[in-house]
Motif scaffolding. Structure first.
Motif, mmCIF file in Angstrom:
data_model
loop_
_atom_site.group_PDB
_atom_site.id
_atom_site.type_symbol
_atom_site.label_atom_id
_atom_site.label_comp_id
_atom_site.label_asym_id
_atom_site.label_seq_id
_atom_site.Cartn_x
_atom_site.Cartn_y
_atom_site.Cartn_z
ATOM 1 N N THR A 233 0.834 -1.201 0.000
ATOM 2 C CA THR A 233 0.000 0.000 0.000
ATOM 3 C C THR A 233 0.869 1.252 0.000
ATOM 4 O OG1 THR A 233 -1.786 -1.149 1.177
ATOM 5 C CG2 THR A 233 -1.774 1.270 1.274
ATOM 6 N N LEU A 234 1.905 1.242 0.825
ATOM 7 C CA LEU A 234 2.837 2.366 0.870
ATOM 8 C C LEU A 234 3.457 2.606 -0.503
ATOM 9 C CD1 LEU A 234 4.601 4.472 2.362
ATOM 10 C CD2 LEU A 234 6.168 2.591 2.934
ATOM 11 N N TRP A 235 3.894 1.538 -1.149
ATOM 12 C CA TRP A 235 4.493 1.652 -2.483
ATOM 13 C C TRP A 235 3.517 2.330 -3.445
ATOM 14 C CZ3 TRP A 235 3.440 0.065 -7.435
ATOM 15 C CH2 TRP A 235 4.509 0.072 -8.345
ATOM 16 N N GLY A 236 2.257 1.886 -3.419
ATOM 17 C CA GLY A 236 1.266 2.458 -4.322
ATOM 18 C C GLY A 236 0.955 3.915 -4.014
ATOM 19 N N LYS A 237 0.910 4.263 -2.730
ATOM 20 C CA LYS A 237 0.601 5.640 -2.348
ATOM 21 C C LYS A 237 1.727 6.602 -2.732
ATOM 22 C CE LYS A 237 -3.451 4.991 -0.467
ATOM 23 N NZ LYS A 237 -4.667 5.620 -1.052
ATOM 24 N N VAL A 238 2.975 6.183 -2.555
ATOM 25 C CA VAL A 238 4.095 7.042 -2.954
ATOM 26 C C VAL A 238 4.101 7.224 -4.464
ATOM 27 C CG1 VAL A 238 6.613 7.270 -2.994
ATOM 28 C CG2 VAL A 238 5.470 6.408 -0.950
ATOM 29 N N ARG A 239 3.838 6.153 -5.187
ATOM 30 C CA ARG A 239 3.775 6.267 -6.643
ATOM 31 C C ARG A 239 2.646 7.220 -7.053
ATOM 32 N NH1 ARG A 239 2.224 1.584 -11.063
ATOM 33 N NH2 ARG A 239 2.340 2.952 -12.875
ATOM 34 N N SER A 240 1.499 7.105 -6.388
ATOM 35 C CA SER A 240 0.376 7.989 -6.713
ATOM 36 C C SER A 240 0.722 9.449 -6.433
ATOM 37 C CB SER A 240 -0.857 7.586 -5.892
ATOM 38 O OG SER A 240 -1.282 6.281 -6.242
ATOM 39 N N TYR A 241 1.448 9.684 -5.358
ATOM 40 C CA TYR A 241 1.864 11.050 -5.018
ATOM 41 C C TYR A 241 2.670 11.657 -6.159
ATOM 42 C CZ TYR A 241 4.838 14.625 -2.798
ATOM 43 O OH TYR A 241 5.531 15.772 -2.511
ATOM 44 N N TYR A 242 3.653 10.911 -6.661
ATOM 45 C CA TYR A 242 4.497 11.458 -7.730
ATOM 46 C C TYR A 242 3.765 11.507 -9.062
ATOM 47 C CZ TYR A 242 8.508 11.805 -4.714
ATOM 48 O OH TYR A 242 9.358 12.192 -3.707
ATOM 49 N N SER A 243 2.811 10.612 -9.256
ATOM 50 C CA SER A 243 1.996 10.680 -10.468
ATOM 51 C C SER A 243 1.148 11.955 -10.454
ATOM 52 C CB SER A 243 1.088 9.453 -10.568
ATOM 53 O OG SER A 243 1.850 8.280 -10.728
ATOM 54 N N ALA A 244 0.629 12.300 -9.264
ATOM 55 C CA ALA A 244 -0.172 13.528 -9.143
ATOM 56 C C ALA A 244 0.661 14.766 -9.448
ATOM 57 C CB ALA A 244 -0.770 13.619 -7.740
ATOM 58 N N LEU A 245 1.952 14.668 -9.216
ATOM 59 C CA LEU A 245 2.856 15.788 -9.517
ATOM 60 C C LEU A 245 3.429 15.693 -10.931
ATOM 61 C CD1 LEU A 245 4.812 16.002 -6.132
ATOM 62 C CD2 LEU A 245 2.928 17.449 -6.902
ATOM 63 N N ALA B 173 2.435 24.232 -2.282
ATOM 64 C CA ALA B 173 0.992 23.999 -2.278
ATOM 65 C C ALA B 173 0.637 22.750 -3.074
ATOM 66 C CB ALA B 173 0.274 25.227 -2.854
ATOM 67 N N ARG B 174 1.266 22.556 -4.242
ATOM 68 C CA ARG B 174 0.982 21.372 -5.049
ATOM 69 C C ARG B 174 1.394 20.092 -4.326
ATOM 70 N NH1 ARG B 174 3.883 20.678 -9.490
ATOM 71 N NH2 ARG B 174 2.367 19.203 -10.383
ATOM 72 N N GLN B 175 2.574 20.141 -3.691
ATOM 73 C CA GLN B 175 3.034 18.972 -2.939
ATOM 74 C C GLN B 175 2.092 18.660 -1.777
ATOM 75 O OE1 GLN B 175 7.014 20.044 -1.824
ATOM 76 N NE2 GLN B 175 7.934 19.188 -3.690
ATOM 77 N N LEU B 176 1.656 19.717 -1.081
ATOM 78 C CA LEU B 176 0.767 19.511 0.069
ATOM 79 C C LEU B 176 -0.555 18.895 -0.372
ATOM 80 C CD1 LEU B 176 0.289 19.850 3.081
ATOM 81 C CD2 LEU B 176 -0.546 22.175 2.644
ATOM 82 N N ASP B 177 -1.062 19.352 -1.492
ATOM 83 C CA ASP B 177 -2.323 18.815 -2.005
ATOM 84 C C ASP B 177 -2.168 17.331 -2.371
ATOM 85 O OD1 ASP B 177 -5.079 19.166 -3.003
ATOM 86 O OD2 ASP B 177 -4.160 18.737 -4.949
ATOM 87 N N ALA B 178 -1.073 16.989 -3.074
ATOM 88 C CA ALA B 178 -0.816 15.587 -3.446
ATOM 89 C C ALA B 178 -0.554 14.736 -2.211
ATOM 90 C CB ALA B 178 0.367 15.529 -4.402
ATOM 91 N N TRP B 179 0.169 15.295 -1.260
ATOM 92 C CA TRP B 179 0.489 14.571 -0.021
ATOM 93 C C TRP B 179 -0.782 14.193 0.734
ATOM 94 C CZ3 TRP B 179 -0.509 15.831 5.099
ATOM 95 C CH2 TRP B 179 0.186 15.085 6.062
ATOM 96 N N ALA B 180 -1.699 15.153 0.872
ATOM 97 C CA ALA B 180 -2.943 14.909 1.607
ATOM 98 C C ALA B 180 -3.841 13.923 0.862
ATOM 99 C CB ALA B 180 -3.676 16.226 1.833
ATOM 100 N N LYS B 181 -3.878 14.046 -0.472
ATOM 101 C CA LYS B 181 -4.747 13.197 -1.282
ATOM 102 C C LYS B 181 -4.277 11.741 -1.264
ATOM 103 C CE LYS B 181 -6.027 15.024 -5.086
ATOM 104 N NZ LYS B 181 -6.002 15.539 -6.476
ATOM 105 N N CYS B 182 -2.963 11.509 -1.225
ATOM 106 C CA CYS B 182 -2.412 10.154 -1.374
ATOM 107 C C CYS B 182 -1.943 9.524 -0.068
ATOM 108 C CB CYS B 182 -1.238 10.186 -2.364
ATOM 109 S SG CYS B 182 -1.676 10.803 -3.996
ATOM 110 N N ARG B 183 -2.036 10.244 1.029
ATOM 111 C CA ARG B 183 -1.519 9.742 2.310
ATOM 112 C C ARG B 183 -2.190 8.410 2.676
ATOM 113 N NH1 ARG B 183 1.505 11.325 6.558
ATOM 114 N NH2 ARG B 183 0.817 10.915 8.682
ATOM 115 N N PRO B 184 -1.421 7.406 3.106
ATOM 116 C CA PRO B 184 -1.978 6.083 3.429
ATOM 117 C C PRO B 184 -2.962 6.163 4.600
ATOM 118 C CG PRO B 184 0.409 5.965 3.199
ATOM 119 C CD PRO B 184 0.054 7.419 3.211
ATOM 120 N N ASN B 185 -3.999 5.359 4.513
ATOM 121 C CA ASN B 185 -4.984 5.227 5.591
ATOM 122 C C ASN B 185 -4.829 3.822 6.187
ATOM 123 O OD1 ASN B 185 -7.199 4.913 7.232
ATOM 124 N ND2 ASN B 185 -8.636 5.884 5.818
#
Length: 531
Positions: A425-437, A510-522
């Motif tokens: 899950t962590l792997w996927g969330k980090v990848r999603s974060y960078y994809s969002a950027l 701001a862009r990083q913060l938005d991606a960070w919040a959107k992709c943060r693992p639950n």
């Protein structure tokens, strides 16, 4: 000319032991207080194999009943008597140097003389003379000769003058773990008369294997002497497995092969002694270097080579083995290694050393360990070497024998599966974060920034988990106290997910913060599940 016998391995300190420095073979068998061997993982395995070879030669028990009656103390007495009996065969230097073949010096002298006499120029004559000198030993850290074009990336590659204790350790290492490749003596005939051209390449030592590097596992009891006893094999087991046609066999220091293909060598290849001290290199220490030739060649694992410490899968048409993986340390394989405890016959990887050793250890000590280790190598055009991310790996996990069983194993497997899910899950969330950027625009995920950062986060997560893994193993029994502790550990592991995510996913803009919040693992599902 009679050579001086000196540096006897029975009396001279050369074996690294944790908390005690170097000790002799005699001290090993006289001192039950020594907890564990020292050195790197390959050195530990090579020394343990040598100690087992001595023990098997001195006191191979007929069956498990005789093994138990022998005991660690009885084994020690038998081994000390054996060392006294064969004392003259354990000199590092002399007419019968330990694990060495003096005849190789004559072959190299003959080759040097031939090349020198046929040389047309002074430069060629000089090359012939230099080619006849012993090879450099390098740092002695790896079971291999240093390459002339090595890039020096760490202290382990820098050449140094080895003293006798380090040379003894090096000779023992190369018997089973020599790297495959062209750094052996060549452009000559072997002792058996085989032509070895100028580009002759020797196969790797069988314990290392001809590819990435095999992973080995043993049971450790917290005492070197007791561990040797627990890993001792019985004559009935040799007969039952039918893996070694010539049984235990005789060690090479008792009967030295005259060549790699003589009758002694042929019998030795199919004995259990060859598993312990393979003699895969014919070597001779000379001056400050070594004459280093190919020795006895062995079949690959697919062709039938077998060691109890290897982790093998025999369920398919081809036999597979667990390789060393620095990105996945051995403790993460514990549930696979202990699958036989579940009571269901494993259809995948199995290690017979653990199956036999755990059954024995749980009857003699309250707590024992599963030790796993090896060396990852790279292969290029048949040459094995240590490059880039290659490294030694080892793990040791302690187990309480009285709680081992199906319920304990089921809990361990459940916890390991949940950790794997967290990691993925962590792997996927980090990848999603960078994809969002918009940083994931490559076709090969492993080469994109997103893939590299995701792998880094995953690696950090497992590094953080390792510090708590022993506690997790200790809390897999079915008690309320253990369940409470497992829940606390789950909170810690969930925290490691967030820690790794935050480190590899910055939130400075701001862009990083938005991606960070959107992709943060639950991790709420993981924390709510019954531990």
């Amino acid at each position: 000319m009679t050579m001086e016998n000196r540096f006897n391995l029975i009396d001279e300190p050369w074996i690294p032991v944790a908390d005690h420095g170097r000790v002799s073979l005699r001290q090993i068998f006289k001192s039950p207080e020594y907890r564990s061997l020292g050195g790197n993982p390959v050195q530990k395995i090579a020394i343990l194999k040598l100690l087992l070879a001595i023990a098997q030669a001195a006191a191979t028990p007929k069956d498990d009943v005789e093994w138990k009656e022998l005991g660690a103390d009885g084994l020690a007495r038998r081994c000390l008597d054996y060392l006294d009996q064969w004392y003259d065969h354990f000199y590092l230097y002399g007419d019968k140097p330990f694990l060495q073949v003096p005849a190789v010096a004559e072959l190299i002298e003959k080759r040097t003389s031939s090349k020198f006499s046929s040389a047309k120029t002074g430069t060629k004559k000089k090359e012939a003379e230099l080619g006849g000198k012993p090879k450099r030993l390098g740092a002695g850290f790896y079971p291999d000769m240093p390459s002339s074009n090595n890039t020096m990336l760490s202290h382990t590659l820098f050449e140094r003058n080895l003293d006798d204790k380090d040379k003894a350790l090096f000779v023992v290492m190369i018997m089973n773990f020599s790297f495959g490749g062209k750094r052996v003596e060549a452009d000559m005939k072997s002792l058996a008369g085989k032509e070895m051209g100028s580009r002759y390449s020797a196969p790797a030592g069988p314990s290392l294997g001809g590819w990435i590097g095999n992973l080995h596992s043993f049971v450790s009891t917290g005492s070197v002497l007791s561990s040797v006893w627990v890993n001792l094999i019985t004559a009935s087991y040799i007969e039952k497995t039918k893996m070694w046609a010539n049984g235990i066999g005789r060690p090479v220091w008792e009967v030295l092969p005259s060549s790699e293909d003589c009758e002694i060598a042929k019998r030795y290849k199919s004995s259990y002694m060859a598993v312990l001290v393979s003699m895969s290199r014919f070597a001779l220490l000379k001056d400050e270097g070594i004459y280093y030739m190919d020795g006895i060649n062995y079949p690959s694992i697919k062709e039938g080579w077998f060691e109890p410490s290897l982790i093998l899968d025999r369920s398919g048409s081809d036999i597979k083995t667990k390789y060393v993986d620095p990105d996945k340390r051995p403790w993460r394989e514990l549930d696979s290694l202990l699958a036989f405890i579940s009571g269901v016959e494993s259809q995948s990887f199995e290690c017979l050393s653990l199956r036999i050793g755990i059954d024995r250890a749980r009857d003699i000590v309250p707590r024992f360990a599963v030790w796993s280790g090896g060396l990852k190598v790279s292969v290029n055009s048949g040459d094995q070497s240590v490059k880039q991310s290659d490294d030694f790996v080892e793990s040791q996990v302690w187990l309480y024998g009285d709680v081992l069983g199906e319920s304990w194993f089921g809990q361990l497997k459940k916890e390991m599966d949940e950790l794997d899910t967290l990691s993925n899950t962590l792997w996927g969330k980090v990848r999603s974060y960078y994809s969002a950027l918009k940083a994931d625009n490559g076709k090969d995920i492993n080469k994109t920034p997103a893939g590299k950062m995701a792998r880094g986060a995953k690696g950090l997560f497992w590094q953080l988990c390792e510090r708590d893994f022993q506690e997790l193993v200790d809390q897999c029994d079915q008690t309320e106290i253990a369940a409470t502790q497992r829940h606390k550990l789950r909170q810690r592991f969930a925290g490691y997910v967030n820690q790794a995510y935050d480190k590899f996913c910055p939130r400075e803009t701001a862009r990083q913060l938005d991606a960070w919040a959107k992709c943060r693992p639950n991790n709420s599902k993981y924390l709510k599940k019954e531990a």
